[in-house]
Structure formats: C-alpha cells, structure tokens
Scaffold this motif. Structure first.
Motif, PDB file in Angstrom:
ATOM      1  N   ARG A 136       5.615   7.896  -1.623  1.00  0.00           N
ATOM      2  CA  ARG A 136       5.258   8.407  -2.955  1.00  0.00           C
ATOM      3  C   ARG A 136       4.400   7.365  -3.662  1.00  0.00           C
ATOM      4  O   ARG A 136       4.636   6.158  -3.550  1.00  0.00           O
ATOM      5  CB  ARG A 136       6.509   8.676  -3.795  1.00  0.00           C
ATOM      6  CG  ARG A 136       7.354   9.817  -3.293  1.00  0.00           C
ATOM      7  CD  ARG A 136       6.691  11.173  -3.467  1.00  0.00           C
ATOM      8  NE  ARG A 136       6.533  11.537  -4.857  1.00  0.00           N
ATOM      9  CZ  ARG A 136       7.470  12.183  -5.574  1.00  0.00           C
ATOM     10  NH1 ARG A 136       8.624  12.533  -4.999  1.00  0.00           N
ATOM     11  NH2 ARG A 136       7.255  12.515  -6.827  1.00  0.00           N
ATOM     12  N   PHE A 137       3.396   7.847  -4.378  1.00  0.00           N
ATOM     13  CA  PHE A 137       2.527   6.968  -5.164  1.00  0.00           C
ATOM     14  C   PHE A 137       3.043   6.957  -6.592  1.00  0.00           C
ATOM     15  O   PHE A 137       3.387   8.001  -7.152  1.00  0.00           O
ATOM     16  CB  PHE A 137       1.091   7.481  -5.129  1.00  0.00           C
ATOM     17  CG  PHE A 137       0.094   6.545  -5.731  1.00  0.00           C
ATOM     18  CD1 PHE A 137      -0.467   5.540  -4.964  1.00  0.00           C
ATOM     19  CD2 PHE A 137      -0.289   6.653  -7.055  1.00  0.00           C
ATOM     20  CE1 PHE A 137      -1.400   4.662  -5.499  1.00  0.00           C
ATOM     21  CE2 PHE A 137      -1.213   5.787  -7.609  1.00  0.00           C
ATOM     22  CZ  PHE A 137      -1.771   4.784  -6.823  1.00  0.00           C
ATOM     23  N   LEU A 186       5.434   9.195 -11.199  1.00  0.00           N
ATOM     24  CA  LEU A 186       5.313   9.506  -9.778  1.00  0.00           C
ATOM     25  C   LEU A 186       4.230  10.547  -9.574  1.00  0.00           C
ATOM     26  O   LEU A 186       4.173  11.547 -10.288  1.00  0.00           O
ATOM     27  CB  LEU A 186       6.644  10.032  -9.232  1.00  0.00           C
ATOM     28  CG  LEU A 186       7.824   9.055  -9.232  1.00  0.00           C
ATOM     29  CD1 LEU A 186       9.065   9.727  -8.668  1.00  0.00           C
ATOM     30  CD2 LEU A 186       7.500   7.810  -8.427  1.00  0.00           C
ATOM     31  N   GLU A 187       3.382  10.298  -8.581  1.00  0.00           N
ATOM     32  CA  GLU A 187       2.294  11.222  -8.251  1.00  0.00           C
ATOM     33  C   GLU A 187       2.755  12.121  -7.114  1.00  0.00           C
ATOM     34  O   GLU A 187       3.184  11.644  -6.064  1.00  0.00           O
ATOM     35  CB  GLU A 187       1.060  10.429  -7.822  1.00  0.00           C
ATOM     36  CG  GLU A 187      -0.149  11.272  -7.529  1.00  0.00           C
ATOM     37  CD  GLU A 187      -0.730  11.939  -8.760  1.00  0.00           C
ATOM     38  OE1 GLU A 187      -0.982  13.152  -8.700  1.00  0.00           O
ATOM     39  OE2 GLU A 187      -0.913  11.241  -9.767  1.00  0.00           O
ATOM     40  N   ASN A 188       2.661  13.432  -7.322  1.00  0.00           N
ATOM     41  CA  ASN A 188       3.107  14.385  -6.306  1.00  0.00           C
ATOM     42  C   ASN A 188       1.982  14.826  -5.371  1.00  0.00           C
ATOM     43  O   ASN A 188       2.217  15.147  -4.210  1.00  0.00           O
ATOM     44  CB  ASN A 188       3.728  15.621  -6.972  1.00  0.00           C
ATOM     45  CG  ASN A 188       5.008  15.278  -7.714  1.00  0.00           C
ATOM     46  OD1 ASN A 188       5.838  14.539  -7.211  1.00  0.00           O
ATOM     47  ND2 ASN A 188       5.166  15.801  -8.935  1.00  0.00           N
ATOM     48  N   ASP A 189       0.767  14.846  -5.867  1.00  0.00           N
ATOM     49  CA  ASP A 189      -0.373  15.322  -5.076  1.00  0.00           C
ATOM     50  C   ASP A 189      -1.172  14.128  -4.568  1.00  0.00           C
ATOM     51  O   ASP A 189      -1.878  13.469  -5.324  1.00  0.00           O
ATOM     52  CB  ASP A 189      -1.252  16.236  -5.936  1.00  0.00           C
ATOM     53  CG  ASP A 189      -2.360  16.892  -5.118  1.00  0.00           C
ATOM     54  OD1 ASP A 189      -2.358  16.707  -3.877  1.00  0.00           O
ATOM     55  OD2 ASP A 189      -3.201  17.585  -5.713  1.00  0.00           O
ATOM     56  N   LEU A 205      -5.740  11.019  -4.759  1.00  0.00           N
ATOM     57  CA  LEU A 205      -5.746   9.561  -4.721  1.00  0.00           C
ATOM     58  C   LEU A 205      -6.870   9.052  -3.834  1.00  0.00           C
ATOM     59  O   LEU A 205      -7.276   9.702  -2.867  1.00  0.00           O
ATOM     60  CB  LEU A 205      -4.406   9.045  -4.192  1.00  0.00           C
ATOM     61  CG  LEU A 205      -3.175   9.506  -4.992  1.00  0.00           C
ATOM     62  CD1 LEU A 205      -1.909   9.075  -4.275  1.00  0.00           C
ATOM     63  CD2 LEU A 205      -3.200   8.941  -6.403  1.00  0.00           C
ATOM     64  N   LEU A 206      -7.378   7.869  -4.164  1.00  0.00           N
ATOM     65  CA  LEU A 206      -8.468   7.275  -3.406  1.00  0.00           C
ATOM     66  C   LEU A 206      -7.960   6.583  -2.152  1.00  0.00           C
ATOM     67  O   LEU A 206      -8.593   6.633  -1.105  1.00  0.00           O
ATOM     68  CB  LEU A 206      -9.233   6.287  -4.287  1.00  0.00           C
ATOM     69  CG  LEU A 206      -9.967   6.907  -5.484  1.00  0.00           C
ATOM     70  CD1 LEU A 206     -10.590   5.811  -6.335  1.00  0.00           C
ATOM     71  CD2 LEU A 206     -11.042   7.879  -5.012  1.00  0.00           C
ATOM     72  N   SER A 207      -6.824   5.906  -2.237  1.00  0.00           N
ATOM     73  CA  SER A 207      -6.291   5.210  -1.068  1.00  0.00           C
ATOM     74  C   SER A 207      -5.325   6.125  -0.324  1.00  0.00           C
ATOM     75  O   SER A 207      -4.479   6.770  -0.942  1.00  0.00           O
ATOM     76  CB  SER A 207      -5.566   3.927  -1.496  1.00  0.00           C
ATOM     77  OG  SER A 207      -4.442   4.236  -2.294  1.00  0.00           O
TER      78      SER A 207
END
Length: 644
Positions: free
Chosen positions: A6-7, A306-309, A313-315
């Motif tokens: 997770r990001f 928290l980012e779900n998608d 994201l770039l990395s």
C-alpha cells in the motif's frame, strides 16, 4: 507469493517531523520515495533543506566505539539527543587528552630507540662519547666493515701508523668499530677506508659516558616510556569502561537520530496559511500500512493517507517475496534471475518443485542423496546457507528416486527398484522402435512443464492487461492449443490409438498457427490503440517475415522439448558411472577394493552433483522462466526497522 503493498502519505507541521519519525515511521518497514518526484503535480512544493547538527558528534562516537570489544548493553539509559551529544563530546575530550599525552611519550620513545640503535653497536668502545665527539685535532669515523675487508685493513694498519681502528664488536659478517686519523691525512685515510667498503655511521651529539653507559641510560628511558604508556593506556580503558553504558546509549541514540534525520532528504515541504508542512510518502506492506494508519488516527498533528489506486502513482510498487519455510531458500534463484514485477506471478514455488524433482530424477541414489541431504542440513543449520537448504531438499528427492531406481551408493543389488532400472528399462514405440524408458518419461515430463508455464504466461498477460498477447502469443492460448495438440498427437501415435478427423486436425493445428502468424493485425483490430504514424510494413513483407518467425517458433517448440532429454540422459549416465566405479573396484569378482568404492562415490557425488545442479538451473531459467517470467521487479528496500 508477493506481499500486498500500500502507498501512503504522511503530513504534518515541519517542526513535528522528528516526533513522527521516531514515534511512528521507525517502528515499521517502509520504503520511502522522493516526495518531490511522486507529488510533482502538486504546486508550491520545495525540498526539505536542513543540516544534521549532531552528525559530526555521531561520527566521533563511531570512532570511539571501535575501542570497545563488546558493544552490548543490558541497561539502556534515557538520554535526549542533546544529552547524548554532550556525553560523547565529554568522553572524546577526556580520551583525546590522554591520547595526546600517550602520543607525546611514544614520540619520545621513538627518539630514544633511534639514538639507542645508533650507539649500541659501539658498546665495545670504553671511552666517553662526549669527549670523542669533541676532538679538535683528531678525526673519528664510526661505522662497520665486512669481515673479508677487515683482514686487508689490518694489513694496511701495519704499514700505516697514521690511522688507528678500534674494534667494538662483531655482528654476523661485519666488524663494528671506529677509526681515528689526524686532520692532516684525513682525506688519504678516508679514501683507503672507502676503498675497503667501510660503511660510515653518524653518531649525533648528546650522549654522556661510554657507549655502554649511554645505551643503558637510553634503555632506562625507554622502559620509563613503556611504563608511562601502559599507565595511560590503562587510564583510557578505565575511562571507557566507567562510561561504557552511558556512551553506548548515547551512540545508539545519536545513530537513531542521524538515521531518522536522513529521511528529510526524501521529504517535501509546502506552505499553507503561513505554516510550513512536511510530506513523506512511500510503500509499506498492507498489514503494516493499516496498522500505522490506525495508530495515527488520534494524532492531532500528523495525518496518514492510504492510496488505494496504484495506477495514479509514478513509482511502481516494490516487490517483497513471501514464501513459507519450505520454498523460501529457492528465492535465491529467483533473485539471481531478477525479482518478479509486483503484478507478476512469483515463480519461487515452481522453481522449488521443478528444481528438486528434476535434480532427484537426474541424481537418483539413496546413499549419495542422503549424503547431499545431510550436507545441506549442516550448511543450513550452522552456516545459515540458503544453498544448504536447497541441497537438503534436493537430497530428499534423490533418495526418493534412488528407491524408485533401486540404487544405493551405486549398488543395484541391495534393494529392488520400485519403478525401473534407468540403464536397462526399454520401451517399444511405433516408428522409433525400442527407446530407453527414462527418455520417454523425461520428454513427457518436459511437455507437461512447458504446457504449465504457458498457462502461467496467460495469467501474467491478463494481469498486465495484455489480452491480445494472452490470446495469440506463441506462449498464449494459441500456443497452448497447438503445442498441446502436438503432445496429444504424439501420445496417440506412440500408443497405437486412432488419430482425430482431418477437420479436427485443421482446427487444432492450422488455426493456432494462423492466429500466431497474424497476431499483430488481429491485436490491432480487436484491441485498437493510437494510430501508428511510422512506416507501415507491406503485406508481402509482413507475410514473409511472419512465416520466418513462425518457423523459428516451431523450431523453438522442438528444441525446448528436446532439452528435457538431458534429464533422462543424466539419470542413465549416473547409473553407468557407478557401474564403472564398481567395475574398477573389482566388485564383480566378489572382493571389491572398498577404498576405490568410497573414492569413486565421492568423485561421482561431487562432479555429477555439481553438473546436475547447473543443468537443472539452466532448464528452469531457459525453458521455464523464458516462457512466462520477466523478472523486472524492484526490490522492497525499507528505510529501516526499529530495534527492540
């Protein structure tokens, strides 16, 4: 398996970053990303510029730490960063004063040693050095001369009364001494001595008494220096031991602060309502990310998002392998080839099964397999070696196939085979005639493995949303239909069964080939993308190029399948090599030479074990991985893990 990632982004007031790092981030494994890069679409971001005020002090503490043999402490004191820095600086200054004093005494000792080395060769001179060194009308020359030339010197001395050589002592092949000469004939006598290879030594002023007295005085001074150096060294050790717990605690505290401070390089800052906020972002295991987010829910100064998608994201997400203890050692081979992409299937279980199975098939022997197994267990337990753990698993399969083939240290009359004898079992096949059974089994096994890896390739293509390649690729559905049909056809022919109707032949063989041939236009029609503005390939050239590529694919199917013949070949060669060893030992005569048997087993075990291990890895890499696996993943490298 691959850990789910997770990001997350963490933000708060700039002055609060140290608390958040120590209270939250340092307790988890997190791979931090450069926030300026990840959030480059966010306006008014600038780098977090700050310098570590305690970096030099931490480096000093690391320098002092080398003086401790044992750096473990049972009682950790509660020190702030400022107190830790003060502790290190105070101890450093105390040690430096003692060290400077020790260095000064060591310099004096070196000077005394140098003066001693210059005078002790002339101990036999029973005359006051200070008087000799201040002669006005007589010149002196200290030095040494080879014993061979000393005899010639003595002959000169009989005829030349203007020079007097005083012999001090003999050391090895040299005579040490001093000669005296009047000033008026100094040049002439010096020339004579030089021609006799007299090596001159210069004695500095400052000695008192005879050379022996001066030497004894210097030795006393050197002994005093040694005593003082030992005393200061003891003081240094005592000072370090008295401050050990406090210092090591301070060192640990400064290390944590320094490591945490480095996080600022990856942070970004933004200004809102005249207040500056930091932003940190990175990847964590999903379980850790949820735990961190929950622990920060009640924090009024810091926020965790928290980012779900992941598509925004770039990395790309990093890869962290997660396998049970049975297959974990085989991650070594996966890392050698390249970690899987986050969306890829983890091939660890596949390589674990195929490597062990094929190794056992090719190196089938109960006794030698047991040796390999115990060697692997030893290396795995005492050396913590992944290769040792792999050997232990391969050894187990060697034992299993040893029972199937009936071989114990090369002896085939101890146990009956549960299956067959590799060198003797034959199978009668149409067209081919008699063929060794292990070759037939290895080809069938290879076909099964190839078909399975094609299925894995389809799964990977679907995961990466490459539906066209999943359908029409030589390792996709079209390839499975064609290659599987070939396998079924061969089995039907070899077993004497009836062949399918011609229309089935066209569907199962011709249609997949056409789909592979026209893969590009079919993908363009079914899954249109942006128009290609480049030069278009002419139809004729496309057909010609496609036919050659298709021929290469068919040749690849054939060669890849034949590669598995080596599995049976090594199974047979192992049995044959052991037969040669037993023949050389005289086993057939009834009175074997057991030394030859033992040495032969060791030789075969080492040589063939190494070759089989390499060959199996080659099969896994080139015949399996090349069909479905890219290995282009980025390893999960956490910032750090908190110390308990």
């Amino acid at each position: 398996m691959i850990e789910k990632m997770r990001f997350l982004s963490i933000t708060g007031p700039k002055e609060d970053i140290d608390r958040v790092i120590e209270q939250y981030i340092s307790k988890y494994d997190i791979q931090l990303e450069n926030a300026l890069f990840e959030l480059k679409n966010v306006r008014d971001l600038h780098p977090y510029i700050d310098s570590n005020p305690h970096k030099e002090t931490y480096l000093l503490s690391e320098e002092i730490k080398h003086n401790f043999k044992d750096t473990k402490i049972s009682n950790v004191l509660d020190l702030s960063v400022a107190e830790a820095a003060a502790t290190v600086n105070t101890l450093y200054n105390d040690i430096k004063k003692l060290q400077d004093k020790k260095t000064e005494i060591e310099a004096k000792k070196a000077e005394y040693m140098d003066r001693l080395s210059k005078v002790e060769q002339f101990i036999g001179l029973n005359y006051d050095l200070s008087t000799v060194l201040h002669f006005n009308f007589i010149k002196y020359r200290f030095g040494r001369i080879n014993r061979e030339y000393y005899d010639k010197l003595c002959a000169y001395m009989v005829n030349d009364i203007d020079s007097l050589f005083y012999k001090c002592q003999e050391v090895d092949d040299y005579i040490w001494g001093v000669y005296f000469v009047p000033e008026s004939v100094r040049k002439k006598v010096d020339a004579i001595y030089s021609s006799l290879h007299f090596e001159r030594f210069f004695i500095p002023d400052g000695y008192t008494g005879t050379p022996r007295e001066a030497s004894n005085a210097l030795k006393e001074k050197i002994a005093k220096c040694d005593s003082d150096i030992e005393t200061i060294s003891s003081e240094i050790v005592s000072t370090l031991n008295n401050k050990k717990t406090e210092f090591l605690t301070a060192n640990k505290r400064l290390k944590i602060f320094t490591d945490n401070f480095e996080i600022r390089r990856l942070a970004a800052c933004t200004k809102e309502s005249q207040k500056v906020f930091y932003i940190l972002c990175g990847w964590m295991k999903e379980a850790d990310a949820l735990s961190l987010s929950k622990s920060m829910e009640d924090d009024d100064c810091a926020f965790c998002i928290l980012e779900n998608d992941h598509s925004n994201l770039l990395s790309p997400p990093p890869t962290k392998l997660k396998n049970n203890a049975l297959f974990r050692p085989f991650e070594m081979f996966v890392r050698m080839y390249g970690l899987p992409d986050y969306k890829e299937l983890d091939p660890t279980v596949l390589i674990g099964i195929t490597y062990s199975l094929l190794f056992g098939f090719m190196f089938a022997d109960v006794g030698q397999g047991a040796v390999v197994m115990f060697l692997g267990l030893f290396l795995a337990h005492f050396k913590k070696s992944d290769l040792g753990a792999v050997l232990a698993r391969c050894g187990i399969f060697s034992i299993i196939f040893g029972f199937l083939f009936g071989s114990v240290f090369g002896f085939e009359d101890i146990i009956d085979p549960l299956w067959l004898r590799p060198a003797k079992a034959m199978t009668s096949l149409p067209i081919l005639g008699n063929l060794n059974s292990v070759f037939v089994v290895s080809i069938l096994l290879g076909m099964g493995i190839i078909l399975f890896t094609m299925c894995l390739n389809i799964v990977n293509k679907i995961r990466f949303r490459k539906t066209g390649e999943a359908l029409f690729d030589p390792n996709g559905i079209a390839g499975i239909v064609f290659y599987g049909s070939c396998a079924i056809l061969i089995i039907l022919v070899m077993t004497g069964n009836n062949l399918p109707a011609s229309w089935i032949f066209i569907i199962l063989f011709v249609l997949p080939l056409l789909l592979m041939l026209f893969k590009e236009p079919l993908m363009h029609i079914l899954f249109p993308k942006k128009k290609n503005t480049g030069e278009k390939t002419k139809a004729v050239m496309f057909i010609v190029q496609g036919i050659f590529e298709l021929f290469e694919v068919l040749l690849g199917y054939f060669s890849n399948t034949l590669s598995f013949v080596r599995v049976g070949a090594f199974a047979i060669s192992h049995a044959v090599m052991m037969e040669v060893v037993l023949m050389l030992s005289g086993y057939e005569s009834g009175s074997p030479n057991w030394l030859v048997v033992i040495l032969g087993n060791i030789f075969v075990c080492c040589l063939e074990g190494l070759i089989v291990g390499i060959q199996v890895l080659r099969l896994d890499y080139y015949e399996l991985f090349s069909r479905f696996y890219k290995g282009s993943g980025k390893e999960f490298i956490p910032y750090g893990k908190s110390e308990d």
